[in-house]
Design an enzyme around this catalytic site. Structure first.
Site, PDB file in Angstrom:
ATOM      1  N   GLU A  63       0.820  -1.215   0.000  1.00  0.00           N
ATOM      2  CA  GLU A  63       0.000   0.000   0.000  1.00  0.00           C
ATOM      3  C   GLU A  63       0.854   1.265   0.000  1.00  0.00           C
ATOM      4  O   GLU A  63       0.573   2.217  -0.737  1.00  0.00           O
ATOM      5  CB  GLU A  63      -0.944   0.012   1.205  1.00  0.00           C
ATOM      6  CG  GLU A  63      -2.097  -0.972   1.111  1.00  0.00           C
ATOM      7  CD  GLU A  63      -1.720  -2.385   1.536  1.00  0.00           C
ATOM      8  OE1 GLU A  63      -0.534  -2.621   1.862  1.00  0.00           O
ATOM      9  OE2 GLU A  63      -2.600  -3.258   1.539  1.00  0.00           O
ATOM     10  N   HIS A 132     -11.221  -3.573  10.403  1.00  0.00           N
ATOM     11  CA  HIS A 132     -11.806  -3.678   9.068  1.00  0.00           C
ATOM     12  C   HIS A 132     -13.035  -2.801   8.882  1.00  0.00           C
ATOM     13  O   HIS A 132     -13.759  -2.969   7.922  1.00  0.00           O
ATOM     14  CB  HIS A 132     -12.183  -5.135   8.763  1.00  0.00           C
ATOM     15  CG  HIS A 132     -11.158  -5.862   7.947  1.00  0.00           C
ATOM     16  ND1 HIS A 132      -9.829  -5.819   8.232  1.00  0.00           N
ATOM     17  CD2 HIS A 132     -11.270  -6.648   6.842  1.00  0.00           C
ATOM     18  CE1 HIS A 132      -9.167  -6.557   7.362  1.00  0.00           C
ATOM     19  NE2 HIS A 132     -10.010  -7.068   6.499  1.00  0.00           N
TER      20      HIS A 132
END
Lengths: 358, 325
Positions: A63, A132
């Site tokens: 990322e 999440h």
């Protein structure tokens, strides 16, 4: 042309991305899972087949590196759309977002621009827990040099994604997971919705209710129920959280004298506090009572449905808060709350069609 | 065997090293005046790398760098007046006084910026190479990194992607043994830094970073490899920082390194050694050296004068300075 065509939020994102890829060869789309069968909750399905692997691509699980690579590509005039399936994954790339994307234009005297869009999915998980399903808009909105948008409706999602891709600055595009299935009238042709403009969804004179993203949906429900009780709410959907539309909020507060801000992020150091601070600083004379906020309690997101039940504020909490702010008696408040019909869905899904697993 | 190098190139290498040395010595001289109000990370002792690598590039190639960027910016041909003006915090600076010594840029020579977070500009440079490939350009992008960058995860993320996509990028690792005051042996196990790049599948070379001729030859090889479309290259060059990590002074007395270590490296002065070699080859004469010194001195004096007499930026910073239209 069908002017009443209704499509979902994810279809609106898909349509905007498709339009950007079609009209500007400098736009490319990259993200983990972009070409996979699930296609980022359906928002990227089929695009690689249509535009080829040079413009629509998967990426290594890097990322930070790939964010930097997209920044470099943007410096050379490309317009990357980088997607993360969760906002939580983007935390690995904060050096690139905060130190480079947000500052390259400023720290080099305006010589190079960073036209980069980073899509991130925020919000309520279906038992997804602490890593999440965060809503980190305040984190990004804190950074000068970034623009942060969080459209609520499919119409705005399409128009604002096109605006974001055409913008010459890094734009953090936050999609609440519970909005993806939402349907709305969305024109087939392309259009833009400007970054930085909020939208009044309901006109009222008794209280200003400022919301964003999924919390706008809950706020709208609350405002409709209150309307039946004869209470008129001025409901403002922020749409952009940096830079936010000070003017529309100030104008509304001058009319109502009461302000409630609801946010899908945490309460401490959050967006609601910032909006209240600005209103208090600049419109103190207009306020009839202390502004209030509803946001997440200061604990990480739980997983068990037994613990998420009271974690997320919804329309009931919004109604209760508004009635307290408008000085209703506890008995009256209970009477209103009792009248509300149960919507018949479990508290941990956006609608009955949602059956997991993510 | 490497081919003999043209005398003009040898003279250029020498002059560039001399010029950068004198520019940074001017900073050393003027820094105590307290008018340069930003940190400076001098590259004195390391100039051969910047000069040798930039000599091997075409005008259309791209260069990015890190906190110790003076040499890279200057070797690439970055404007000297705007360099000094930036360090003096002036509106006429290369970053309009918004960057300082650690944020140098000159688009006229495709020097795309330098940033001081270790490893942070590495993926950005990789992205420039990605864009060049996307735009079907035949350029090479160079990123100057230090030995500590391979300790950052983002280096591995970047080179992994570059090899995966066979991007036209050259990673130039200046191994000067120290990250601030921490020696390489306290940061990395005993293995070659270049072996990491090799493990990623990059074309890898190592050389003496204090010998500009060797640096030039190795860099040329690496650049040719990249230009042939064979993917990224990694060049590890050994060198040594003469002065303190940040600032104009020597710091051999503060206890993290020995004077003997410094003196040993001092003998490998990229300027003196090249001068000796070129004099003995007859490429360079004392007359030419005097001429070059004079040229550099005049240019530097003029640039400092420009910087000192330039105006400061007018505050406050506007939203239009932060967001592009």
């Amino acid at each position: 042309m069908n002017h009443k065509r209704e499509i979902t939020y994810f279809a609106a994102i898909h349509e905007a991305t498709d339009f950007c890829l079609k009209t500007d060869p400098k736009v490319f789309l990259i993200g983990l899972g972009v070409p996979d069968p699930k296609g980022i909750f359906g928002t990227t399905i089929g695009l690689q087949k249509k535009y080829g692997p040079e413009r629509v691509m998967d990426m290594p699980v890097s990322e930070n590196g790939l964010t930097g690579i997209c920044i470099g590509a943007a410096l050379r005039g490309l317009r990357p759309i980088l997607t993360h399936q969760r906002v939580d994954f983007s935390l690995l790339s904060l050096d690139q977002i905060i130190n480079n994307a947000a500052k390259w234009y400023y720290m080099f005297g305006g010589l190079l621009k960073v036209p980069l869009v980073i899509r991130m999915v925020i919000g309520c998980g279906w038992g997804q827990g602490a890593q999440h399903s965060q809503s980190l808009q305040a984190l990004f909105a804190h950074i000068p040099g970034l623009k942060v948008v969080m459209p609520t409706t499919p119409y705005d999602a399409k128009g604002m994604l096109i605006s974001a891709v055409q913008d010459n600055n890094p734009v953090i595009f936050l999609e609440h997971r519970w909005l993806h299935g939402l349907k709305d009238v969305v024109p087939e042709e392309s259009y833009t919705v400007p970054i930085g403009q909020a939208k009044r969804l309901k006109e009222g004179h008794q209280l200003t209710l400022v919301a964003s993203s999924y919390m706008t949906i809950e706020s709208l429900k609350a405002a409709k129920i209150l309307e039946q009780e004869g209470i008129q709410i001025d409901l403002i959907d922020l749409r952009t959280v940096r830079p936010f539309d000070q003017e529309l909020i100030f104008q509304s507060v001058k009319k109502t004298g009461h302000l409630l801000v609801v946010d899908s992020g945490w309460i401490t150091g959050g967006l609601a506090g910032e909006i209240i601070a600005q209103v208090t600083e600049h419109q103190y004379a207009a306020l009839k009572a202390a502004p209030q906020r509803l946001a997440l309690p200061d604990i990480p997101t739980p997983s068990s449905p037994a613990l998420t039940k009271d974690f997320y504020p919804g329309y009931r909490q919004i109604i209760e808060k508004i009635l307290i702010m408008l000085c209703c008696q506890p008995k009256e408040i209970q009477a209103v709350l009792k009248k509300i019909k149960d919507d018949g869905k479990p508290h941990d899904v956006p609608d009955l069609s949602f059956t997991g697993p993510f | 065997m490497t081919q003999p190098i043209d005398a003009q190139i040898l003279l250029s290498l020498y002059f560039q090293i001399l010029r950068i040395r004198r520019i940074e010595e001017k900073i050393v001289e003027l820094y105590p005046q307290q008018e340069m109000r930003c940190p400076v990370h001098l590259s004195i002792g390391q100039e051969a790398i910047a000069v040798g690598v930039c000599q091997s590039l075409e005008a259309s190639d791209y260069v990015l760098s890190n906190h110790r960027a003076h040499g890279h910016y200057l070797a690439r041909g970055g404007d000297l007046k705007r360099f000094f003006a930036e360090i003096y915090g002036k509106e006429s600076g290369c970053s309009k006084g918004r960057g300082g010594s650690m944020h140098l840029i000159d688009l006229s020579v495709n020097f795309f910026g330098s940033t001081p977070i270790v490893g942070s500009s590495t993926p950005v440079a990789t992205g420039v190479a990605f864009a060049e490939r996307y735009l079907r350009q035949k350029t090479v992008t160079v990123i100057f990194i230090g030995d500590a960058v391979v300790e950052e995860g983002v280096f591995h993320e970047s080179i992994n992607f570059a090899v995966l996509r066979q991007l036209p990028i050259l990673y130039v690792c200046e191994n000067n043994l120290y990250s601030v005051y921490t020696h390489l042996r306290d940061r990395q196990p005993r293995r070659e830094i270049s072996s990491l790049a090799q493990a990623h599948g990059a074309f890898t070379l190592t050389d003496d970073g204090n010998d500009a001729v060797k640096v030039y030859a190795s860099s040329k090889r690496a650049v040719e490899h990249i230009r042939q479309g064979k993917g990224p290259a990694f060049l590890e060059l050994s060198t040594y920082r003469w002065r303190e990590h940040c600032g104009p002074n020597y710091d051999n007395d503060i206890g993290y390194r020995t004077t003997k270590e410094y003196e040993d490296w001092r003998k490998q002065d990229p300027l003196e050694n090249l001068q000796g070699s070129l004099l003995s080859q007859g490429v360079l004469t004392h007359g030419k050296i005097d001429q070059m010194e004079k040229t550099a001195r005049l240019e530097i004096d003029e640039a400092v004068k420009f910087a000192k007499s330039s105006a400061f930026p007018k505050g406050p910073v506007q939203e239009s300075d932060v967001y592009a239209n």
